[in-house]
Design an enzyme around this catalytic site. Structure first.
Site, PDB file in Angstrom:
ATOM      1  N   THR A 134       0.819  -1.210   0.000  1.00 38.80           N
ATOM      2  CA  THR A 134       0.000   0.000   0.000  1.00 38.80           C
ATOM      3  C   THR A 134       0.856   1.265   0.000  1.00 38.80           C
ATOM      4  O   THR A 134       2.003   1.246   0.455  1.00 38.80           O
ATOM      5  CB  THR A 134      -0.893  -0.004   1.264  1.00 38.80           C
ATOM      6  OG1 THR A 134      -1.528   1.262   1.396  1.00 38.80           O
ATOM      7  CG2 THR A 134      -0.078  -0.249   2.535  1.00 38.80           C
ATOM      8  N   ASP A 135       0.252   2.357  -0.441  1.00 36.33           N
ATOM      9  CA  ASP A 135       0.966   3.651  -0.383  1.00 36.33           C
ATOM     10  C   ASP A 135       1.020   4.202   1.046  1.00 36.33           C
ATOM     11  O   ASP A 135       1.767   5.142   1.322  1.00 36.33           O
ATOM     12  CB  ASP A 135       0.314   4.671  -1.324  1.00 36.33           C
ATOM     13  CG  ASP A 135      -1.147   4.982  -1.009  1.00 36.33           C
ATOM     14  OD1 ASP A 135      -1.715   4.395  -0.051  1.00 36.33           O
ATOM     15  OD2 ASP A 135      -1.742   5.815  -1.730  1.00 36.33           O
ATOM     16  N   GLU A 136       0.228   3.596   1.964  1.00 33.55           N
ATOM     17  CA  GLU A 136       0.196   4.140   3.338  1.00 33.55           C
ATOM     18  C   GLU A 136       1.530   3.977   4.049  1.00 33.55           C
ATOM     19  O   GLU A 136       1.773   4.619   5.067  1.00 33.55           O
ATOM     20  CB  GLU A 136      -0.920   3.476   4.154  1.00 33.55           C
ATOM     21  CG  GLU A 136      -2.277   3.697   3.545  1.00 33.55           C
ATOM     22  CD  GLU A 136      -3.422   3.640   4.537  1.00 33.55           C
ATOM     23  OE1 GLU A 136      -3.190   3.624   5.743  1.00 33.55           O
ATOM     24  OE2 GLU A 136      -4.568   3.623   4.063  1.00 33.55           O
ATOM     25  N   TYR A 160      -1.981  -0.279  11.047  1.00 36.29           N
ATOM     26  CA  TYR A 160      -2.108  -0.979   9.759  1.00 36.29           C
ATOM     27  C   TYR A 160      -0.904  -0.679   8.871  1.00 36.29           C
ATOM     28  O   TYR A 160      -0.237  -1.578   8.355  1.00 36.29           O
ATOM     29  CB  TYR A 160      -3.410  -0.571   9.049  1.00 36.29           C
ATOM     30  CG  TYR A 160      -3.407  -0.889   7.572  1.00 36.29           C
ATOM     31  CD1 TYR A 160      -3.465  -2.213   7.122  1.00 36.29           C
ATOM     32  CD2 TYR A 160      -3.325   0.130   6.610  1.00 36.29           C
ATOM     33  CE1 TYR A 160      -3.440  -2.513   5.766  1.00 36.29           C
ATOM     34  CE2 TYR A 160      -3.293  -0.159   5.255  1.00 36.29           C
ATOM     35  CZ  TYR A 160      -3.351  -1.481   4.832  1.00 36.29           C
ATOM     36  OH  TYR A 160      -3.317  -1.770   3.486  1.00 36.29           O
ATOM     37  N   LYS A 164       2.083  -3.183   7.438  1.00 31.08           N
ATOM     38  CA  LYS A 164       2.370  -3.389   6.008  1.00 31.08           C
ATOM     39  C   LYS A 164       3.820  -3.009   5.703  1.00 31.08           C
ATOM     40  O   LYS A 164       4.495  -3.667   4.913  1.00 31.08           O
ATOM     41  CB  LYS A 164       1.407  -2.568   5.134  1.00 31.08           C
ATOM     42  CG  LYS A 164      -0.033  -3.038   5.138  1.00 31.08           C
ATOM     43  CD  LYS A 164      -0.229  -4.439   4.581  1.00 31.08           C
ATOM     44  CE  LYS A 164      -0.034  -4.507   3.088  1.00 31.08           C
ATOM     45  NZ  LYS A 164      -0.393  -5.869   2.556  1.00 31.08           N
TER      46      LYS A 164
HETATM   47  P1  NAD Z   1      -9.733  -7.220   2.359  1.00 30.89           P
HETATM   48  O1  NAD Z   1      -9.745  -6.918   3.815  1.00 30.89           O
HETATM   49  O2  NAD Z   1     -10.954  -6.971   1.544  1.00 30.89           O
HETATM   50  O3  NAD Z   1      -9.341  -8.755   2.136  1.00 30.89           O
HETATM   51  C1  NAD Z   1      -8.348  -9.403   2.878  1.00 30.89           C
HETATM   52  C2  NAD Z   1      -8.529 -10.906   2.694  1.00 30.89           C
HETATM   53  O4  NAD Z   1      -7.483 -11.562   3.427  1.00 30.89           O
HETATM   54  C3  NAD Z   1      -9.858 -11.433   3.254  1.00 30.89           C
HETATM   55  O5  NAD Z   1     -10.442 -12.331   2.343  1.00 30.89           O
HETATM   56  C4  NAD Z   1      -9.458 -12.169   4.534  1.00 30.89           C
HETATM   57  O6  NAD Z   1     -10.310 -13.235   4.864  1.00 30.89           O
HETATM   58  C5  NAD Z   1      -8.061 -12.650   4.159  1.00 30.89           C
HETATM   59  N1  NAD Z   1      -7.229 -12.900   5.340  1.00 30.89           N
HETATM   60  C6  NAD Z   1      -7.071 -12.093   6.424  1.00 30.89           C
HETATM   61  N2  NAD Z   1      -6.239 -12.677   7.320  1.00 30.89           N
HETATM   62  C7  NAD Z   1      -5.843 -13.852   6.755  1.00 30.89           C
HETATM   63  C8  NAD Z   1      -4.964 -14.889   7.180  1.00 30.89           C
HETATM   64  N3  NAD Z   1      -4.324 -14.842   8.349  1.00 30.89           N
HETATM   65  N4  NAD Z   1      -4.777 -15.949   6.354  1.00 30.89           N
HETATM   66  C9  NAD Z   1      -5.412 -16.024   5.158  1.00 30.89           C
HETATM   67  N5  NAD Z   1      -6.265 -15.072   4.708  1.00 30.89           N
HETATM   68  C10 NAD Z   1      -6.476 -14.000   5.501  1.00 30.89           C
HETATM   69  O7  NAD Z   1      -8.489  -6.430   1.787  1.00 30.89           O
HETATM   70  P2  NAD Z   1      -8.271  -5.749   0.351  1.00 30.89           P
HETATM   71  O8  NAD Z   1      -8.782  -4.370   0.393  1.00 30.89           O
HETATM   72  O9  NAD Z   1      -8.734  -6.683  -0.695  1.00 30.89           O
HETATM   73  O10 NAD Z   1      -6.675  -5.666   0.344  1.00 30.89           O
HETATM   74  C11 NAD Z   1      -5.908  -6.759  -0.154  1.00 30.89           C
HETATM   75  C12 NAD Z   1      -4.439  -6.405  -0.062  1.00 30.89           C
HETATM   76  O11 NAD Z   1      -4.178  -5.231  -0.813  1.00 30.89           O
HETATM   77  C13 NAD Z   1      -3.976  -6.105   1.375  1.00 30.89           C
HETATM   78  O12 NAD Z   1      -2.688  -6.642   1.533  1.00 30.89           O
HETATM   79  C14 NAD Z   1      -3.941  -4.579   1.429  1.00 30.89           C
HETATM   80  O13 NAD Z   1      -2.957  -4.145   2.347  1.00 30.89           O
HETATM   81  C15 NAD Z   1      -3.557  -4.257   0.004  1.00 30.89           C
HETATM   82  N6  NAD Z   1      -4.018  -2.931  -0.501  1.00 30.89           N
HETATM   83  C16 NAD Z   1      -5.346  -2.573  -0.388  1.00 30.89           C
HETATM   84  C17 NAD Z   1      -5.764  -1.364  -0.920  1.00 30.89           C
HETATM   85  C18 NAD Z   1      -7.218  -0.918  -0.841  1.00 30.89           C
HETATM   86  O14 NAD Z   1      -7.523   0.213  -1.191  1.00 30.89           O
HETATM   87  N7  NAD Z   1      -8.141  -1.770  -0.419  1.00 30.89           N
HETATM   88  C19 NAD Z   1      -4.847  -0.511  -1.540  1.00 30.89           C
HETATM   89  C20 NAD Z   1      -3.507  -0.909  -1.618  1.00 30.89           C
HETATM   90  C21 NAD Z   1      -3.116  -2.139  -1.115  1.00 30.89           C
HETATM   91  O1  DAU Z   2      -4.140   4.004   0.393  1.00 28.83           O
HETATM   92  C1  DAU Z   2      -4.348   2.624   0.329  1.00 28.83           C
HETATM   93  C2  DAU Z   2      -5.188   2.198   1.509  1.00 28.83           C
HETATM   94  O2  DAU Z   2      -6.509   2.678   1.266  1.00 28.83           O
HETATM   95  C3  DAU Z   2      -5.203   0.691   1.726  1.00 28.83           C
HETATM   96  O3  DAU Z   2      -3.908   0.260   2.053  1.00 28.83           O
HETATM   97  C4  DAU Z   2      -6.164   0.309   2.846  1.00 28.83           C
HETATM   98  O4  DAU Z   2      -6.248  -1.103   2.951  1.00 28.83           O
HETATM   99  C5  DAU Z   2      -7.535   0.868   2.518  1.00 28.83           C
HETATM  100  O5  DAU Z   2      -8.411   0.608   3.590  1.00 28.83           O
HETATM  101  C6  DAU Z   2      -7.459   2.374   2.255  1.00 28.83           C
HETATM  102  O6  DAU Z   2      -7.147   3.097   3.476  1.00 28.83           O
HETATM  103  P1  DAU Z   2      -7.908   4.480   3.862  1.00 28.83           P
HETATM  104  O7  DAU Z   2      -7.835   4.644   5.310  1.00 28.83           O
HETATM  105  O8  DAU Z   2      -7.441   5.580   2.978  1.00 28.83           O
HETATM  106  O9  DAU Z   2      -9.402   4.068   3.354  1.00 28.83           O
HETATM  107  P2  DAU Z   2     -10.842   4.302   4.012  1.00 28.83           P
HETATM  108  O10 DAU Z   2     -11.836   3.894   2.979  1.00 28.83           O
HETATM  109  O11 DAU Z   2     -10.948   3.700   5.368  1.00 28.83           O
HETATM  110  O12 DAU Z   2     -10.905   5.874   4.185  1.00 28.83           O
HETATM  111  C7  DAU Z   2     -10.728   6.737   3.079  1.00 28.83           C
HETATM  112  C8  DAU Z   2     -10.804   8.160   3.602  1.00 28.83           C
HETATM  113  O13 DAU Z   2     -12.148   8.425   4.000  1.00 28.83           O
HETATM  114  C9  DAU Z   2      -9.943   8.427   4.829  1.00 28.83           C
HETATM  115  O14 DAU Z   2      -9.421   9.745   4.759  1.00 28.83           O
HETATM  116  C10 DAU Z   2     -10.904   8.302   5.996  1.00 28.83           C
HETATM  117  C11 DAU Z   2     -12.227   8.784   5.400  1.00 28.83           C
HETATM  118  N1  DAU Z   2     -13.447   8.162   5.939  1.00 28.83           N
HETATM  119  C12 DAU Z   2     -13.526   6.808   5.972  1.00 28.83           C
HETATM  120  C13 DAU Z   2     -14.636   6.182   6.471  1.00 28.83           C
HETATM  121  C14 DAU Z   2     -14.727   4.679   6.537  1.00 28.83           C
HETATM  122  C15 DAU Z   2     -14.506   8.956   6.353  1.00 28.83           C
HETATM  123  O15 DAU Z   2     -14.443  10.190   6.280  1.00 28.83           O
HETATM  124  N2  DAU Z   2     -15.641   8.343   6.835  1.00 28.83           N
HETATM  125  C16 DAU Z   2     -15.738   6.979   6.917  1.00 28.83           C
HETATM  126  O16 DAU Z   2     -16.782   6.471   7.397  1.00 28.83           O
END
Ligand code: NAD
Ligand code: DAU
Length: 369
Positions: A134-136, A160, A164
Site C-alpha cells: 500500500t501507499d500508506e 495498519y 504493512k
Molecule cells: P480485504 O480486507 O478486503 O481482504 C483481505 C482478505 O485476506 C480477506 O479475504 C481475509 O479473509 C483474508 N485474510 C485475512 N487474514 C488472513 C490470514 N491470516 N490468512 C489467510 N487469509 C487471511 O483487503 P483488500 O482491500 O482486498 O486488500 C488486499 C491487499 O491489498 C492487502 O494486503 C492490502 O494491504 C492491500 N491494498 C489494499 C488497498 C485498498 O484500497 N483496499 C490498496 C492498496 C493495497
Molecule cells: O491508500 C491505500 C489504503 O486505502 C489501503 O492500504 C487500505 O487497505 C484501505 O483501507 C485504504 O485506506 P484508507 O484509510 O485511505 O481508506 P478508508 O476507505 O478507510 O478511508 C478513506 C478516507 O475516508 C480516509 O481519509 C478516511 C475517510 N473516511 C472513511 C470512512 C470509513 C470517512 O471520512 N468516513 C468513513 O466512514
C-alpha cells in the site's frame, strides 16, 4: 502453465484479481487460500466454481504445515500475496490481528517459500513472490508535496500502515539475504465490486441507500488517490510479467479527491439514478432519494480518525515507463460501475455487514464529538 497461490483471494482485491486472472490466463492453476475473516467471502468467487483449474482452501497464511503441503502438492511457482487485515480504523481499535497476519503471516509465507523454492532438489526452475502492498507505508503528504515515489522514505502512521511496512521490509530482506525472487507493488486507494462496506465508497453508498448518516471524518478535506480495482489487477499482472526482481512499483490512479468531494459525487449520482428509475423507490424506501429529497441531507461530520493521514498521492512514473502501466477506468466511469454493482447486489452487502463493528464505529466516530 503457472500454478498460483493467491492468498486473501476471497477478499476485495484478491477476488477481483482471481476473476481477472482466470479470464486472462485460463490454463494457469489457481489455488486460493483464505482464512475467511469478516472480510473474506467465498461468494465473491462463485464464478470460478466448477473450473478444473480452481481450488479454494480455507486456511491461515500463518499455518506453516498447510502452506508447505499446498506448495508441494500444487507445485506452486507463483505466490500473489493479498491476505491482510486491511482497515485502518480496525487497526486503531484492535491492532493485534494486524501484527499477527500482516507481519507474522507474511513472514511465515516467505519462510516456507524459501524452503520450497530455494532449498529443495525438486524446486521449480522459475518462482516468484508478488507482494501486494500500500501507499500508506510512505506516511502523509502536505498540499504541495510531490507524490510518493518508490524512493520516498517509509513513515507509516497507523498500526495498519506499520504492519504493512514491516511486511514490505521482510519481503525485501528475503530477496537480499536469501535470493528469493520477489516483487512488491504499493498501490493507492482501490474501489469497485466486492469491497467491504467499511471503506469510504461502499459505506457511503450503503448508508445513502438505507437512509443512515454518511459519516465524514473531521472536515472532509483529507485527500486520497483513487483507482478502480481492475486497474490495480492489471498493474499487478504487469509487475509479475515485466517487473524487475527485488524491485518495487507504485501503482496509482493519478486521481486525487478530497473525501467530501467523493461523498458529494456519490450523493449526486444516487439522486440522478433514483430520478431516472422509479422502481428503486420501492427497493430502497429508506433512501432520502426515494422521497425526492437530496442524499446530501445524510452527510454528517464526525470526530476525526486518530492519527488521520491528510493526503496520499502516487507517482506511478516508474510503472508507466518500465511496465507500460496506465489506468484505463476514469473516476466517473468507475464510480458509475461501482454504484450499479452495489444496486444490483443488495443481498451481497446486506449479508456481509458486521453489527458489532458498526456499533464500535458509531460509538467512536459519532457526530458532534
Ligand atoms: P480485504 O480486507 O478486503 O481482504 C483481505 C482478505 O485476506 C480477506 O479475504 C481475509 O479473509 C483474508 N485474510 C485475512 N487474514 C488472513 C490470514 N491470516 N490468512 C489467510 N487469509 C487471511 O483487503 P483488500 O482491500 O482486498 O486488500 C488486499 C491487499 O491489498 C492487502 O494486503 C492490502 O494491504 C492491500 N491494498 C489494499 C488497498 C485498498 O484500497 N483496499 C490498496 C492498496 C493495497
Ligand atoms: O491508500 C491505500 C489504503 O486505502 C489501503 O492500504 C487500505 O487497505 C484501505 O483501507 C485504504 O485506506 P484508507 O484509510 O485511505 O481508506 P478508508 O476507505 O478507510 O478511508 C478513506 C478516507 O475516508 C480516509 O481519509 C478516511 C475517510 N473516511 C472513511 C470512512 C470509513 C470517512 O471520512 N468516513 C468513513 O466512514
Amino acid at each position: 502453465m503457472r500454478s498460483l497461490l493467491v492468498t486473501g483471494g476471497a477478499g476485495f482485491i484478491g477476488s477481483n484479481f482471481a476473476l481477472y486472472w482466470a479470464e486472462k490466463y485460463p490454463d494457469d492453476r489457481l489455488v486460493i487460500l483464505d482464512a475467511l475473516t469478516y472480510a473474506g467471502n467465498k461468494a465473491n468467487l462463485v464464478e470460478l466454481e466448477g473450473l478444473d483449474t480452481y481450488r479454494f482452501v480455507h486456511g491461515d497464511i500463518g499455518d506453516q504445515a498447510l502452506i508447505e503441503s499446498l506448495m508441494l502438492d500444487e507445485k506452486i511457482d507463483l505466490i500473489v500475496h493479498f491476505a491482510a487485515e486491511s482497515h485502518v480504523d480496525r487497526s486503531i481499535h484492535e491492532p493485534d490481528a494486524f501484527i499477527q497476519t500482516n507481519v507474522l503471516g507474511t513472514h511465515n509465507l516467505l519462510k516456507v517459500a524459501r524452503e520450497v523454492w530455494l532449498e529443495r532438489d525438486d524446486a521449480p526452475s522459475w518462482h516468484r513472490f508478488q507482494h501486494v502492498s500500500t501507499d500508506e507505508v510512505y506516511g502523509t503528504l502536505g498540499p504541495d508535496d510531490p507524490a510518493f515515489t518508490e524512493s520516498t522514505a517509509y513513515a507509516p502512521n497507523s498500526p495498519y500502515a506499520a504492519s504493512k511496512a514491516a511486511s514490505d521490509h521482510l519481503v525485501r530482506a528475503y530477496h537480499h539475504t536469501f535470493g528469493l525472487q520477489v516483487t512488491t507493488s504499493n498501490c493507492s486507494n482501490n474501489y469497485g465490486p466486492y469491497q467491504f462496506p467499511e471503506k469510504l465508497i461502499p459505506l457511503m453508498i450503503v448508508n445513502a441507500l438505507t437512509g443512515k448518516p454518511m459519516p465524514v471524518y473531521g472536515d472532509g478535506s483529507n485527500i486520497r488517490d483513487w483507482l478502480y480495482v481492475d486497474d490495480h489487477c492489471r498493474g499487478i499482472d504487469l509487475v509479475i510479467e515485466k517487473g524487475a526482481i527485488g524491485e518495487t512499483y507504485n501503482i496509482g490512479g493519478n486521481n486525487e479527491w478530497t473525501n467530501i468531494d467523493i461523498v458529494k459525487q456519490i450523493c449526486t449520482h444516487i439522486d440522478n439514478i433514483f430520478a431516472a428509475d422509479s422502481e428503486l423507490r420501492s427497493t430502497f424506501p429508506d433512501a432520502p432519494a426515494a422521497a425526492g429529497k437530496p442524499t446530501e441531507s445524510l452527510i454528517t461530520y464526525v470526530k476525526d480518525r486518530l492519527g488521520h493521514d491528510w493526503r496520499y498521492a502516487i507517482d506511478a512514473t516508474r510503472a508507466t515507463n518500465e511496465l507500460n502501466y496506465e489506468p484505463v477506468e476514469t473516476f466517473e466511469s468507475g464510480l458509475q460501475r461501482t454504484l450499479k454493482w452495489m444496486l444490483d447486489n443488495e443481498s451481497w452487502w446486506r449479508a456481509v455487514m458486521d453489527g458489532s463493528y458498526r456499533d464500535w464505529i458509531e460509538k467512536n466516530y459519532s457526530a458532534g464529538e
